[in-house]
Structure formats: structure tokens, C-alpha cells
Design a protein around this motif. Structure first.
Motif, PDB file in Angstrom:
ATOM      1  N   ALA A   1       0.851  -1.193   0.000  1.00 45.93           N
ATOM      2  CA  ALA A   1       0.000   0.000   0.000  1.00 45.93           C
ATOM      3  C   ALA A   1       0.883   1.239   0.000  1.00 45.93           C
ATOM      4  N   SER A   2       0.295   2.372  -0.312  1.00 47.27           N
ATOM      5  CA  SER A   2       0.986   3.661  -0.274  1.00 47.27           C
ATOM      6  C   SER A   2       0.285   4.575   0.719  1.00 47.27           C
ATOM      7  N   ILE A   3       1.060   5.214   1.564  1.00 48.22           N
ATOM      8  CA  ILE A   3       0.485   6.200   2.476  1.00 48.22           C
ATOM      9  C   ILE A   3       1.225   7.523   2.274  1.00 48.22           C
ATOM     10  N   PHE A   4       0.531   8.605   2.562  1.00 52.87           N
ATOM     11  CA  PHE A   4       1.096   9.939   2.413  1.00 52.87           C
ATOM     12  C   PHE A   4       1.007  10.614   3.779  1.00 52.87           C
ATOM     13  N   VAL A   5       2.138  11.029   4.295  1.00 58.13           N
ATOM     14  CA  VAL A   5       2.197  11.655   5.614  1.00 58.13           C
ATOM     15  C   VAL A   5       2.576  13.115   5.400  1.00 58.13           C
ATOM     16  N   GLU A   6       1.715  14.007   5.856  1.00 64.78           N
ATOM     17  CA  GLU A   6       1.867  15.425   5.540  1.00 64.78           C
ATOM     18  C   GLU A   6       1.920  16.268   6.806  1.00 64.78           C
ATOM     19  N   GLY A   7       2.646  17.378   6.712  1.00 65.69           N
ATOM     20  CA  GLY A   7       2.692  18.316   7.818  1.00 65.69           C
ATOM     21  C   GLY A   7       3.497  17.827   9.012  1.00 65.69           C
ATOM     22  N   ILE A   8       4.590  17.102   8.742  1.00 68.11           N
ATOM     23  CA  ILE A   8       5.451  16.618   9.830  1.00 68.11           C
ATOM     24  C   ILE A   8       6.819  17.277   9.711  1.00 68.11           C
ATOM     25  N   SER A   9       7.553  17.314  10.799  1.00 71.05           N
ATOM     26  CA  SER A   9       8.857  17.961  10.798  1.00 71.05           C
ATOM     27  C   SER A   9       9.876  17.143  10.012  1.00 71.05           C
ATOM     28  N   MET A  10      10.971  17.801   9.643  1.00 73.22           N
ATOM     29  CA  MET A  10      12.081  17.095   9.001  1.00 73.22           C
ATOM     30  C   MET A  10      12.554  15.941   9.891  1.00 73.22           C
ATOM     31  N   LEU A  11      12.507  16.142  11.194  1.00 73.48           N
ATOM     32  CA  LEU A  11      12.968  15.119  12.136  1.00 73.48           C
ATOM     33  C   LEU A  11      12.075  13.893  12.094  1.00 73.48           C
ATOM     34  N   ALA A  12      10.767  14.099  12.033  1.00 76.40           N
ATOM     35  CA  ALA A  12       9.834  12.969  11.965  1.00 76.40           C
ATOM     36  C   ALA A  12       9.970  12.248  10.627  1.00 76.40           C
ATOM     37  N   ALA A  13      10.175  13.019   9.558  1.00 71.36           N
ATOM     38  CA  ALA A  13      10.362  12.393   8.240  1.00 71.36           C
ATOM     39  C   ALA A  13      11.588  11.500   8.239  1.00 71.36           C
ATOM     40  N   LYS A  14      12.685  11.979   8.836  1.00 68.84           N
ATOM     41  CA  LYS A  14      13.909  11.180   8.869  1.00 68.84           C
ATOM     42  C   LYS A  14      13.720   9.921   9.722  1.00 68.84           C
ATOM     43  N   ALA A  15      12.913  10.027  10.769  1.00 72.74           N
ATOM     44  CA  ALA A  15      12.659   8.861  11.618  1.00 72.74           C
ATOM     45  C   ALA A  15      11.941   7.765  10.830  1.00 72.74           C
ATOM     46  N   ILE A  16      10.948   8.149  10.050  1.00 73.69           N
ATOM     47  CA  ILE A  16      10.218   7.169   9.235  1.00 73.69           C
ATOM     48  C   ILE A  16      11.139   6.578   8.176  1.00 73.69           C
ATOM     49  N   GLN A  17      11.984   7.406   7.588  1.00 71.48           N
ATOM     50  CA  GLN A  17      12.852   6.960   6.502  1.00 71.48           C
ATOM     51  C   GLN A  17      14.088   6.211   6.990  1.00 71.48           C
ATOM     52  N   ASN A  18      14.342   6.233   8.280  1.00 71.29           N
ATOM     53  CA  ASN A  18      15.509   5.556   8.845  1.00 71.29           C
ATOM     54  C   ASN A  18      15.233   4.048   8.921  1.00 71.29           C
ATOM     55  N   TRP A  19      15.246   3.417   7.770  1.00 71.12           N
ATOM     56  CA  TRP A  19      14.780   2.031   7.638  1.00 71.12           C
ATOM     57  C   TRP A  19      15.336   1.481   6.337  1.00 71.12           C
ATOM     58  N   PRO A  20      16.087   0.397   6.369  1.00 76.69           N
ATOM     59  CA  PRO A  20      16.718  -0.098   5.130  1.00 76.69           C
ATOM     60  C   PRO A  20      15.724  -0.487   4.049  1.00 76.69           C
TER      61      PRO A  20
END
Length: 458
Positions: free
Chosen positions: A82-101
Motif C-alpha cells: 500500500a501507499s500512504i502519504f504523511v503530511e505536515g510533519i517535521s524534518m525530524l519525523a520524516a527522517k525517523a520514518i525513513q531511517n529504515w533499510p
């Protein structure tokens, strides 16, 4: 359904004002049904027609809740995505989600966000904290405006160069310089495409993140996924697992090296004897071609280096290497390249140096945790980084990031990686393909955009 504007998508609002949207493609066979079909296909040679008959009669709900969630057959979750779109979050929260191989997705580029109006996340919500954020914003906007004509004078357009592309390249350069003054609390959007299993695995980690914002965004993601795929996710918790993940989150979420290195190789476990078996492949590889992944069996190399947080956001995209999430502080100073670029205007550089010094004092005066202080710290400040990978991943990273189209602060580190790899593995046959002029200003940077061409005349 032909009218995509009428499709209903699962939408949740987080406590911190973010938005989570699980995309509904409108397909008749959704991710859960698709997972069921593939799972049945692995256990029977009756063919897809027979499995579609079973799906039509029984539906996917009971199958997924029983075999995937109930029995814990986690591989079934790999079969539906599935695809989800997460909007209106800080750069820090975005990096936390993306910190995943296994992360697959995209984040909004700072070059395409209008920061005149873009909200900044302010977890403290005080007059002092708000003043810090707005001071960064004001200087960012001033710098972008003042730098554009200065850059145009420094890099004049050649007659053969397209004017629109040239203008985009000049603007991109201005944004690349001034992004350093954006606080990490600046908000962004991201898209995340994953299979159902990986969503569940990453959520398990994120719900214990040190930042409250990340925990609330994760709760919104989990709630939305539970509603969208009620038979593939479970609200059940296992206490021992939760306690362990909470401890792990405290200990390993952020990396801050107490003995920082400008740049060094800190680990080299590559077995040269084993690597010799690949000498021909190492020496014959043409440009823009990746090394075979099998070469990673020879061992890994590690690098320690300083890098501003803005450029860490770029290097973090490389999922094939292991790298820690750096803690953003003001301790290690502001990356010098940004200040050098501001030197095109004596007044702008002077004001920037004064601003950085004053803002550092103001951030320290907030008297909050190091994790929360990140929201108010500009992305031009240096962080300590530790990165480890095998030769295929490191060669790909170094060659891709050592070109003229990459941000200069990251390009510098990539070139150092190339030099280190060349020094250590040239005798093993490793050939590296370099940009012959990596520091040249190239207007092709202005072509790195996604443009709606539906109204373009042909």
C-alpha cells in the motif's frame, strides 16, 4: 470507478497537526486479497483461476486474520502493499520514518517548498521558541532573494543555454545555500510505499521513538492502517517486546560521537584473498553500472565524518549501507561551505555569522532536552556520522554523490570516500568512475524537476 476524485481514502489527523492518508487505488482486488491469492498460489498448483474462485466465495478477511495475523505467517504480509502519504510533519519525523533499510518513498525537496508560509513544528510553544523559528525563517527568505542576482553574476548564462533551465539552476543553487538556515522543525510531506509486513515492523519500532511527535504520527499511521486493512493489522501488544523496543529506542535512536572525526576510515573487514576472486569484475565494470551484490560477502568498510544535517538528509537515501541517525546539535559548528557561499555579499555573510552565534545562545537557553532542541537548530549545523557498507553499496554511493549535480558538502565526503576506496582496493582491481569536473556549475541541475507537460506545445 472511473472518477478518481470520488474514491474514498482513509485519512487521519495526528495530535501534532500532521495528516496521514492511506491511498485507495480503487482496485477491486485490494492488497489483502492480493496477498491471499499469492499465498494460496504457493500451496496449490490449481492455478490462479481456482484461487480467484476461492477469493470470490470466501473473501480475504478471514484468511488474512487467521494466517497472517493469527498464526504469524509474516511472509504473507510481504505479498500485499500500500501507499500512504504523511503530511505536515517535521524534518525530524520524516527522517525517523525513513531511517529504515526497506523504506521506499519520496520526501518533499526543500527547493520546492515555499517557506514563507510553511509551518514550523514548535513542540515547546513558547514566545522564545517561536522567536527562534521565525528568526531562521526571516533570514532564509532574505538570503534566497539576495543570492539569486549574485549567483547569476557569478555564473553568467552562456548563449547556448536555455534561459528557463538556467534560471531554475540559479534558484536551485540559492536554495541549496539557504536551506542551511532552515530549522529541522520545518514541516514537510512524504510518501511511503511498503508491503503490509514492513509497515507493521517499522511501526513497532517507531511507537517508542524519543520524540513525541514521531510517536503521535506513528499512532495516526497505525490507526489508519488498521481501518484500511483490519484483517492485516492487530492492536495487540506483547509486553516484553514493547519493553525491549523501548529500551532499544532510548539507546540507539540517535548517534552522537563524543570523539568526532573530520573524515576517517574506522573499520575495514574486507578479505583481500576472497576479493581476489572478483578481480576481473572489479576491473571491467563500465560507467553507470553497479558491482554484483555478491561482492559484499568479502566484508565491509566504515567511515566516520562530519556532515551538516541538510546533506545528511541526502545521504540517508542510501538504504544499502548502515548508518546511524545523527543527533542535531549546535556543538560542532556551522558547515563552512554555506558561509563561504554567502561571502558573495559581505553584509549577508556578516549578518549570518552574527545570527548563528545569537541563535545558538537562544537554543541553549531553551533549557530543553537535546532531542527537542533539534527542532530549533538549523540544518547547516554539523552532525557526527557513522556509515558502514560493503563494496557494492559504497562504490554506488560514492560515484553517485561525487558529481557536480550533488550538494557540495555531501560531494566533498563522497570524493573522500572514493579516494579511500581507491587507495585500499586499487591493487585488487577496483576501478572507480569519476566526474572529471565535479565542482563545475552545470545548468542541467535545473532539469532535475518533475514538470507537468500536459499543456506544453509540441
Amino acid at each position: 470507478m472511473n472518477d478518481i476524485t470520488k474514491i474514498t481514502h482513509i485519512t487521519k489527523t495526528t495530535e501534532t497537526g500532521g495528516t496521514v492518508v492511506v491511498l485507495n487505488t480503487g482496485a477491486v482486488i485490494g492488497p489483502e486479497a492480493e496477498a491471499m491469492l499469492q499465498a494460496l498460489h504457493s500451496r496449490s498448483i490449481g492455478g490462479i483461476k481456482s484461487h480467484l474462485d476461492v477469493l470470490g466465495k470466501r473473501g480475504a478477511e478471514k484468511f488474512m486474520s487467521t494466517y497472517y495475523v493469527g498464526y504469524g505467517h509474516k511472509s504473507i504480509g510481504d505479498l500485499g502493499s500500500a501507499s500512504i502519504f504523511v503530511e505536515g510533519i517535521s524534518m525530524l519525523a520524516a527522517k525517523a520514518i525513513q531511517n529504515w533499510p526497506l523504506y521506499s518513498g519520496q520526501e518533499s525537496s526543500t527547493r520546492y517548498i515555499d517557506f514563507a508560509e510553511q509551518p514550523f513544528m514548535d513542540p515547546l510553544g513558547t514566545d522564545d521558541s517561536r522567536r527562534i523559528l521565525e528568526t531562521w525563517r526571516s533570514f532564509y527568505l532574505r538570503g534566497v532573494t539576495e543570492l539569486q542576482p549574485l549567483l547569476a553574476a557569478r555564473f553568467p548564462r552562456e548563449e547556448s543555454e536555455d534561459e528557463a533551465t538556467y534560471t531554475k539552476a540559479i534558484n536551485a543553487r540559492a536554495f541549496d545555500i539557504m536551506r542551511s538556515f532552515l530549522p529541522a522543525g520545518a514541516t514537510t510531506n512524504l510518501a511511503w510505499h511498503s508491503n503490509l509486513r514492513q509497515f507493521a515492523d517499522k511501526i513497532l519500532e517507531l511507537r517508542h521513538h524519543p520524540l513525541e511527535e514521531v510517536r503521535t504520527v506513528t499512532a495516526g499511521i497505525e490507526e489508519a492502517l488498521l481501518e484500511a486493512f483490519p484483517n492485516s493489522f492487530s492492536p495487540k501488544r506483547y509486553e516484553e517486546t514493547e519493553r525491549y523496543n523501548e529500551q532499544a529506542s532510548r539507546e540507539v535512536t540517535y548517534f552522537h560521537d563524543p570523539d568526532p572525526a573530520e573524515f576517517e576510515v574506522f573499520n575495514d573487514t574486507v578479505d583481500r584473498t576472497l576479493l581476489a576472486e572478483y578481480q576481473e569484475l572489479l576491473s571491467l565494470r563500465p560507467p553507470k553500472t553497479e558491482l554484483p551484490k555478491a561482492i559484499a560477502e568479502c566484508g565491509t568498510i566504515g567511515f566516520r565524518f562530519l556532515l551538516d544535517f541538510g546533506s545528511f538528509r541526502d545521504i540517508q537515501r542510501h538504504r544499502a549501507v548502515t548508518q546511524r541517525m545523527p543527533l542535531l546539535t549546535t556543538e560542532l559548528g556551522f558547515a563552512e561551505w554555506y558561509l563561504e557561499e554567502l561571502g558573495m555579499s559581505d553584509a549577508l555573510r556578516s549578518d549570518a555569522e552574527k545570527l548563528i552565534k545569537e541563535q545558538k545562545k537562544q537554543v541553549e537557553a531553551l533549557n530543553t532536552s537535546p532531542e527537542i532542541a533539534q527542532y530549533y537548530t538549523a540544518m547547516g549545523f554539523n552532525t557526527t556520522n557513522r556509515l558502514v557498507g560493503g563494496l557494492p553499496a559504497l562504490v554506488y554511493l560514492a560515484e553517485l554523490r561525487a558529481t557536480r549535480f550533488v550538494h557540495p558538502t555531501l560531494r566533498k565526503r563522497a570524493l573522500q570516500m572514493m579516494d579511500a576506496l581507491d587507495e585500499r582496493f586499487k591493487e585488487s582491481g577496483l576501478v572507480l568512475h569519476r566526474d572529471p569536473d565535479p565542482d563545475r556549475f552545470d545548468i542541467k541541475r535545473g532539469e532535475h524537476d518533475i514538470v507537468d507537460r500536459s499543456s506544453t506545445k509540441t
